[in-house]
Design a protein around this motif. Structure first.
Motif, mmCIF file in Angstrom:
data_model
loop_
_atom_site.group_PDB
_atom_site.id
_atom_site.type_symbol
_atom_site.label_atom_id
_atom_site.label_comp_id
_atom_site.label_asym_id
_atom_site.label_seq_id
_atom_site.Cartn_x
_atom_site.Cartn_y
_atom_site.Cartn_z
ATOM 1 N N ARG A 171 25.912 9.265 38.157
ATOM 2 C CA ARG A 171 25.490 9.021 36.513
ATOM 3 C C ARG A 171 26.240 9.446 35.617
ATOM 4 O O ARG A 171 26.605 8.729 34.414
ATOM 5 C CB ARG A 171 24.105 9.377 36.606
ATOM 6 C CG ARG A 171 22.994 8.513 37.472
ATOM 7 C CD ARG A 171 21.438 9.011 37.335
ATOM 8 N NE ARG A 171 21.668 10.337 37.908
ATOM 9 C CZ ARG A 171 20.646 11.154 37.846
ATOM 10 N NH1 ARG A 171 19.197 10.825 36.895
ATOM 11 N NH2 ARG A 171 20.334 12.419 38.361
ATOM 12 N N GLU A 172 26.670 10.708 35.672
ATOM 13 C CA GLU A 172 27.420 11.439 34.647
ATOM 14 C C GLU A 172 28.785 10.995 34.334
ATOM 15 O O GLU A 172 29.453 10.995 33.387
ATOM 16 C CB GLU A 172 27.662 13.072 35.091
ATOM 17 C CG GLU A 172 28.416 13.788 33.857
ATOM 18 C CD GLU A 172 28.399 15.360 34.451
ATOM 19 O OE1 GLU A 172 28.969 16.026 33.897
ATOM 20 O OE2 GLU A 172 27.980 15.635 35.557
ATOM 21 N N TRP A 173 29.206 10.285 35.618
ATOM 22 C CA TRP A 173 30.462 9.714 35.388
ATOM 23 C C TRP A 173 30.852 8.269 35.157
ATOM 24 O O TRP A 173 31.906 7.601 35.251
ATOM 25 C CB TRP A 173 31.510 10.230 36.700
ATOM 26 C CG TRP A 173 31.284 11.338 36.970
ATOM 27 C CD1 TRP A 173 30.648 12.300 37.866
ATOM 28 C CD2 TRP A 173 31.935 12.586 36.105
ATOM 29 N NE1 TRP A 173 30.584 13.580 37.730
ATOM 30 C CE2 TRP A 173 31.573 13.869 36.958
ATOM 31 C CE3 TRP A 173 32.882 12.801 35.353
ATOM 32 C CZ2 TRP A 173 32.053 15.201 36.370
ATOM 33 C CZ3 TRP A 173 33.092 13.821 34.834
ATOM 34 C CH2 TRP A 173 32.668 15.233 35.295
ATOM 35 N N LEU A 174 29.602 7.492 35.392
ATOM 36 C CA LEU A 174 29.786 5.939 35.339
ATOM 37 C C LEU A 174 30.669 5.426 34.030
ATOM 38 O O LEU A 174 31.410 4.556 34.133
ATOM 39 C CB LEU A 174 28.256 5.376 35.362
ATOM 40 C CG LEU A 174 27.558 5.514 36.598
ATOM 41 C CD1 LEU A 174 26.218 4.939 36.655
ATOM 42 C CD2 LEU A 174 28.376 4.848 37.667
ATOM 43 N N GLY A 175 30.493 6.251 32.912
ATOM 44 C CA GLY A 175 31.145 5.696 31.504
ATOM 45 C C GLY A 175 32.434 5.563 31.783
ATOM 46 O O GLY A 175 33.045 5.155 30.832
ATOM 47 N N LYS A 176 33.065 6.476 32.904
ATOM 48 C CA LYS A 176 34.445 6.457 33.019
ATOM 49 C C LYS A 176 35.074 5.182 33.505
ATOM 50 O O LYS A 176 36.442 5.171 33.705
ATOM 51 C CB LYS A 176 34.906 7.765 33.585
ATOM 52 C CG LYS A 176 34.602 8.909 32.836
ATOM 53 C CD LYS A 176 35.277 10.064 33.659
ATOM 54 C CE LYS A 176 34.912 11.481 32.488
ATOM 55 N NZ LYS A 176 35.791 12.729 33.128
ATOM 56 N N ILE A 177 34.283 4.454 34.220
ATOM 57 C CA ILE A 177 34.586 3.252 34.956
ATOM 58 C C ILE A 177 34.984 2.121 33.952
ATOM 59 O O ILE A 177 34.482 1.648 33.032
ATOM 60 C CB ILE A 177 33.588 2.701 35.847
ATOM 61 C CG1 ILE A 177 33.243 3.724 36.904
ATOM 62 C CG2 ILE A 177 34.162 1.296 36.464
ATOM 63 C CD1 ILE A 177 32.145 3.358 38.023
ATOM 64 N N ARG A 178 36.196 1.812 34.126
ATOM 65 C CA ARG A 178 37.075 1.000 33.310
ATOM 66 C C ARG A 178 37.037 -0.527 34.122
ATOM 67 O O ARG A 178 37.438 -1.542 33.196
ATOM 68 C CB ARG A 178 38.404 1.241 32.661
ATOM 69 C CG ARG A 178 38.021 2.310 31.763
ATOM 70 C CD ARG A 178 37.293 1.995 30.470
ATOM 71 N NE ARG A 178 37.047 3.045 29.338
ATOM 72 C CZ ARG A 178 35.950 3.744 29.415
ATOM 73 N NH1 ARG A 178 34.627 3.488 30.258
ATOM 74 N NH2 ARG A 178 35.688 4.758 28.412
ATOM 75 N N ALA A 179 37.075 -0.739 35.331
ATOM 76 C CA ALA A 179 37.385 -1.856 36.067
ATOM 77 C C ALA A 179 36.175 -2.757 35.894
ATOM 78 O O ALA A 179 34.984 -2.435 35.769
ATOM 79 C CB ALA A 179 37.328 -1.430 37.680
ATOM 80 N N PRO A 180 36.456 -3.935 35.677
ATOM 81 C CA PRO A 180 35.432 -5.170 35.683
ATOM 82 C C PRO A 180 34.658 -4.984 36.711
ATOM 83 O O PRO A 180 34.800 -4.768 37.888
ATOM 84 C CB PRO A 180 36.346 -6.470 35.552
ATOM 85 C CG PRO A 180 37.573 -5.882 35.277
ATOM 86 C CD PRO A 180 37.833 -4.658 35.574
ATOM 87 N N THR A 181 33.139 -4.922 36.485
ATOM 88 C CA THR A 181 32.333 -4.810 37.622
ATOM 89 C C THR A 181 31.246 -5.869 37.594
ATOM 90 O O THR A 181 30.659 -5.901 36.636
ATOM 91 C CB THR A 181 31.595 -3.135 37.480
ATOM 92 O OG1 THR A 181 32.827 -2.322 37.415
ATOM 93 C CG2 THR A 181 30.598 -2.901 38.395
ATOM 94 N N ILE A 182 30.797 -6.097 38.898
ATOM 95 C CA ILE A 182 29.675 -6.926 39.246
ATOM 96 C C ILE A 182 28.668 -6.135 39.890
ATOM 97 O O ILE A 182 29.345 -5.579 41.086
ATOM 98 C CB ILE A 182 29.982 -8.150 39.690
ATOM 99 C CG1 ILE A 182 28.355 -9.137 39.576
ATOM 100 C CG2 ILE A 182 30.691 -8.254 40.976
ATOM 101 C CD1 ILE A 182 28.837 -10.531 40.222
#
Length: 244
Positions: A171-182
């Motif tokens: 949860r703490e790191w989800l904002g760092k994900i930049r890949a398009p995600t489904i």
């Protein structure tokens, strides 16, 4: 038998088809044979790399503590060994946690994320806590896994995976994900569940798209196209944006 030395283990993998690469990462205790109905459909358009995670299938099962991040390192190490610089990553259940860890730690290696029956952490409740204790007890029986995997883990390696799965919290790191995600989850999933745990994953990843499918945690085993169709449409859209 295709084995590749990666970090401290020999990893088992298979490659099917040609095209843009997609990596399939199975759930806890599962080997790549669980993708047997998914691979033929995906390999018509993609170069499919399916693998057995450490502790499962025909990959080594070292008697040391495992973490989800360690399995992410294994996956990227296998990509390096096979000359795959970047790929779509499709992870199911525990595999979705590995996929998240790859996207957080190795963003340049991820074309897109397809997170299936996914959450940022294990959902917790008194009932599920009792199920956890019951599962840990039953894992002592070596035949407990015979119906889960064609190449069952050992009791020790299964416990290593289980502890890694339970400890992960992105949860703490989800904002760092930049890949398009489904995110493709089930409406009747008693393990991940719609609502809180799905919602915090969707809201945590910038721009994440959610598809809810009528079914349980295992809906893709019953009808793989409930997963394949939205995943392929999403990846095709991502590929189109990158080449357009």
């Amino acid at each position: 038998m295709p084995l590749q030395k990666v970090n401290d283990i020999d990893m088992y993998y298979e490659i099917h088809g040609e095209g843009e690469p997609i990596i399939l990462i199975a759930g806890i205790w599962s080997d790549l044979s669980g993708w047997k109905t998914t691979i033929p459909a995906l390999s018509k358009k993609y170069k499919v790399l399916a693998l057995d995670t450490r502790g499962a299938g025909r990959t080594d099962k070292p008697d040391i503590p495992y973490t989800i991040e360690m399995m992410a390192d294994d996956t990227v190490g296998l990509m390096d060994a096979l000359g795959i610089s970047r790929a779509h990553i499709l992870g199911a259940s525990m595999g979705s946690r590995i996929a998240q860890a790859i996207a957080i730690k190795y963003p340049a290696r991820v074309t897109s994320l397809v997170l299936h029956v996914a959450a940022a952490r294990q959902s917790l409740s008194i009932l599920k806590g009792l199920l956890v204790l019951s599962t840990r007890f039953r894992m002592r029986d070596p035949h407990f896994f015979d119906k889960i995997s064609a190449y069952p883990p050992t009791s020790a390696s299964a416990l290593r995976q289980f502890d890694a799965h339970m400890a992960f919290d992105s949860r703490e790191w989800l904002g760092k994900i930049r890949a398009p995600t489904i995110i493709i989850n089930g409406t009747k999933d008693a393990i991940v569940g719609p609502g809180k745990y799905t919602d915090e994953l969707v809201s945590g990843i910038p721009g994440a798209k959610l598809v809810m499918v009528e079914g349980t945690h295992f809906f893709a085993s019953e009808d793989p196209f409930l997963l394949i169709n939205p995943a392929v449409a999403f990846m095709a859209e991502v590929d189109g944006r990158q080449t357009g």
